[in-house]
Design an enzyme around this catalytic site. Sequence first.
Site, PDB file in Angstrom:
ATOM      1  N   PRO A  65      -2.143  -2.974 -12.840  1.00 63.81           N
ATOM      2  CG  PRO A  65      -3.827  -4.515 -12.317  1.00 63.81           C
ATOM      3  CD  PRO A  65      -2.697  -3.731 -11.709  1.00 63.81           C
ATOM      4  CB  THR A  66      -4.076   0.364 -16.687  1.00 60.72           C
ATOM      5  OG1 THR A  66      -2.778   0.425 -17.281  1.00 60.72           O
ATOM      6  CG2 THR A  66      -4.045   1.079 -15.346  1.00 60.72           C
ATOM      7  CB  VAL A 125       0.589   6.714  -5.570  1.00 59.99           C
ATOM      8  CG1 VAL A 125       2.067   7.013  -5.362  1.00 59.99           C
ATOM      9  CG2 VAL A 125       0.006   5.941  -4.400  1.00 59.99           C
ATOM     10  NE  ARG A 126      -2.278  10.246 -10.414  1.00 57.32           N
ATOM     11  CZ  ARG A 126      -2.758   9.018 -10.147  1.00 57.32           C
ATOM     12  NH1 ARG A 126      -2.017   8.131  -9.499  1.00 57.32           N
ATOM     13  NH2 ARG A 126      -3.959   8.667 -10.557  1.00 57.32           N
ATOM     14  CB  SER A 144      -4.778  -5.538 -17.473  1.00 55.49           C
ATOM     15  OG  SER A 144      -6.160  -5.794 -17.628  1.00 55.49           O
ATOM     16  CE  LYS A 169      -5.440  -3.726  -8.941  1.00 58.08           C
ATOM     17  NZ  LYS A 169      -6.739  -3.232  -9.413  1.00 58.08           N
ATOM     18  CG  LEU A 183      -7.488 -14.470 -12.738  1.00 55.32           C
ATOM     19  CD1 LEU A 183      -7.202 -14.919 -14.167  1.00 55.32           C
ATOM     20  CD2 LEU A 183      -7.355 -15.655 -11.779  1.00 55.32           C
ATOM     21  CE1 TYR A 184     -11.310  -7.124 -13.087  1.00 57.11           C
ATOM     22  CE2 TYR A 184     -10.271  -6.821 -15.216  1.00 57.11           C
ATOM     23  CZ  TYR A 184     -10.747  -6.303 -14.033  1.00 57.11           C
ATOM     24  OH  TYR A 184     -10.661  -4.964 -13.790  1.00 57.11           O
ATOM     25  CB  THR A 226      -9.255  -7.723  -9.908  1.00 54.57           C
ATOM     26  OG1 THR A 226      -7.942  -7.343 -10.306  1.00 54.57           O
ATOM     27  CG2 THR A 226     -10.110  -6.471  -9.716  1.00 54.57           C
ATOM     28  N   GLY A 237      -1.405   3.525 -11.509  1.00 59.54           N
ATOM     29  CA  GLY A 237      -2.235   3.138 -12.648  1.00 59.54           C
ATOM     30  C   GLY A 237      -2.252   4.186 -13.747  1.00 59.54           C
ATOM     31  N   GLY A 261      -3.847   3.806  -5.815  1.00 62.92           N
ATOM     32  CA  GLY A 261      -4.928   4.798  -5.824  1.00 62.92           C
ATOM     33  C   GLY A 261      -4.398   6.184  -5.506  1.00 62.92           C
ATOM     34  CG  HIS A 319     -10.983  -1.260 -10.126  1.00 63.69           C
ATOM     35  ND1 HIS A 319     -11.134  -2.622 -10.153  1.00 63.69           N
ATOM     36  CD2 HIS A 319     -10.749  -0.893 -11.413  1.00 63.69           C
ATOM     37  CE1 HIS A 319     -11.006  -3.055 -11.400  1.00 63.69           C
ATOM     38  NE2 HIS A 319     -10.763  -2.018 -12.181  1.00 63.69           N
TER      39      HIS A 319
HETATM   40  C1  FNR Z   1      -7.631   0.181 -14.054  1.00 66.31           C
HETATM   41  N1  FNR Z   1      -7.562  -0.742 -13.022  1.00 66.31           N
HETATM   42  C2  FNR Z   1      -7.614  -2.086 -13.317  1.00 66.31           C
HETATM   43  N2  FNR Z   1      -7.544  -2.998 -12.313  1.00 66.31           N
HETATM   44  C3  FNR Z   1      -7.561  -4.314 -12.574  1.00 66.31           C
HETATM   45  O1  FNR Z   1      -7.491  -5.113 -11.650  1.00 66.31           O
HETATM   46  N3  FNR Z   1      -7.651  -4.750 -13.863  1.00 66.31           N
HETATM   47  C4  FNR Z   1      -7.721  -3.900 -14.925  1.00 66.31           C
HETATM   48  O2  FNR Z   1      -7.787  -4.329 -16.070  1.00 66.31           O
HETATM   49  C5  FNR Z   1      -7.729  -2.519 -14.652  1.00 66.31           C
HETATM   50  N4  FNR Z   1      -7.831  -1.610 -15.659  1.00 66.31           N
HETATM   51  C6  FNR Z   1      -7.765  -0.265 -15.383  1.00 66.31           C
HETATM   52  C7  FNR Z   1      -7.800   0.635 -16.427  1.00 66.31           C
HETATM   53  C8  FNR Z   1      -7.674   1.988 -16.169  1.00 66.31           C
HETATM   54  C9  FNR Z   1      -7.684   2.961 -17.308  1.00 66.31           C
HETATM   55  C10 FNR Z   1      -7.527   2.451 -14.845  1.00 66.31           C
HETATM   56  C11 FNR Z   1      -7.357   3.907 -14.537  1.00 66.31           C
HETATM   57  C12 FNR Z   1      -7.517   1.553 -13.804  1.00 66.31           C
HETATM   58  C13 FNR Z   1      -7.300  -0.299 -11.642  1.00 66.31           C
HETATM   59  C14 FNR Z   1      -5.792  -0.175 -11.419  1.00 66.31           C
HETATM   60  O3  FNR Z   1      -5.194  -1.449 -11.364  1.00 66.31           O
HETATM   61  C15 FNR Z   1      -5.469   0.548 -10.103  1.00 66.31           C
HETATM   62  O4  FNR Z   1      -6.200  -0.038  -9.052  1.00 66.31           O
HETATM   63  C16 FNR Z   1      -5.745   2.046 -10.167  1.00 66.31           C
HETATM   64  O5  FNR Z   1      -5.531   2.563 -11.432  1.00 66.31           O
HETATM   65  C17 FNR Z   1      -4.890   2.805  -9.165  1.00 66.31           C
HETATM   66  O6  FNR Z   1      -5.239   4.129  -9.106  1.00 66.31           O
HETATM   67  P1  FNR Z   1      -4.504   5.318  -9.909  1.00 66.31           P
HETATM   68  O7  FNR Z   1      -3.009   5.142  -9.760  1.00 66.31           O
HETATM   69  O8  FNR Z   1      -4.954   5.219 -11.339  1.00 66.31           O
HETATM   70  O9  FNR Z   1      -5.020   6.524  -9.230  1.00 66.31           O
END
Ligand code: FNR
Length: 369
Positions: A77-78, A288-289, A106, A230, A128-129, A155, A308, A286, A254
């Site tokens: 989720p982003t 992974v590329r 998200s 998460k 979920l937040y 989360t 993400g 986290g 995160h």
């Molecule tokens: C996030 N992440 C995140 N996690 C979550 O639980 N709710 C969210 O709304 C968001 N929003 C979010 C925005 C942006 C811009 C980023 C970069 C990250 C964290 C996300 O789910 C995840 O844990 C990480 O992005 C994984 O790492 P990489 O792949 O970005 O390195």
Amino acid sequence: MEVTNITEYQAIAKEKLPKMAYDYYASGAEDQWTLQENRYAFSKILFRPRILIDVTKIDMATTVLGFKISMPIMIAPTAFQKMAHPEGEYATARAASAAGTIMTLSSWATSSVEEVASTGPGIRFFQLYVYKDRNVVAQLVRRAERAGFKAIALTVDTPRLGRREADIKNRFTLPPFLTLKNFEGLDLGKMDEAADSGLASYVAGQIDRSLSWKDVKWLQTITKLPILVKGVLTAEDARLSVQAGAAGIIVSNHGARQLDYVPATIMALEEVVKAAQGRVPVFLDGGVRRGTDVFKALALGASGIFIGRPVVFSLAAEGEAGVRKVLQMLRDEFELTMALSGCRSLKEITRQHIMTEWDASGPLPAPRL
Ligand code: FNR
């Protein structure tokens, strides 16, 4: 020039996006030590490939919480994807379903659960937040269920927002034409401007800092959906997650945006996997590329990974086509890694296919409880 790996989308996104949006997507917390480490730690794990195995056929398919997907690569989720591209979460949802994999939406999406569901079939999880107002949470979970989402990713690493200094400098807030779509009808869809980060203020106002293990149980009383915890980084919390009834664990920091100086997730993974004792699947996100990163995570016991930032950066660059390409490139690299390591299916990937720095110094001491 042709994009040949998923990391290249970051530079394209940086050119295309307004600074406030790019910085929000790219940043980590404080010194961004963990941000670097999330990537660097993968480079400390090397392969022990096996040779002369017939790798004509490679099967990457797997099952997550009973749902069959084409590969162990999923979408994390982003928030605020429409800040990257006008189609935002719609584009991501379509790209994920075309690739036969799972998208996690998200809570803070700029498209609602119903809108994302309307893009067509696909296996989707809802992140979920937990808001202070539990009626808001209960309503949202019910809407996600009704919209066909298959699991809740809860989360647990965000009782307060991490200190992301670029967002503070930029006075980050959502562009006026966007809202937190899931909360629009609840009068919680707007993020006000603040003297620092608008998002940090929003979190301070709305998110429940008192969240605890009993709430993981409470969540199970309001939904039948399986719950993934998460944000686990330790054996202790892996055990507590299992005890609290989690259906799975996501090892996550995160994207290095919360507590700085936590280890890279790939470093924390094995401890969590051991503590889970096979009772629930363990996933990782986290840094992974590369397909090699996916393989390393699976060799250390992950059942799958999530990405993400590559999603928002490729969205910014090319919309849905960009996200499709990211998933395709990662799939191709992972398939190649499997072939060159002598693994024909995911179950053939073992701990013996990799070596880590910590292998040489003997097993890590058991965590003290
Ligand atoms: C996030 N992440 C995140 N996690 C979550 O639980 N709710 C969210 O709304 C968001 N929003 C979010 C925005 C942006 C811009 C980023 C970069 C990250 C964290 C996300 O789910 C995840 O844990 C990480 O992005 C994984 O790492 P990489 O792949 O970005 O390195």
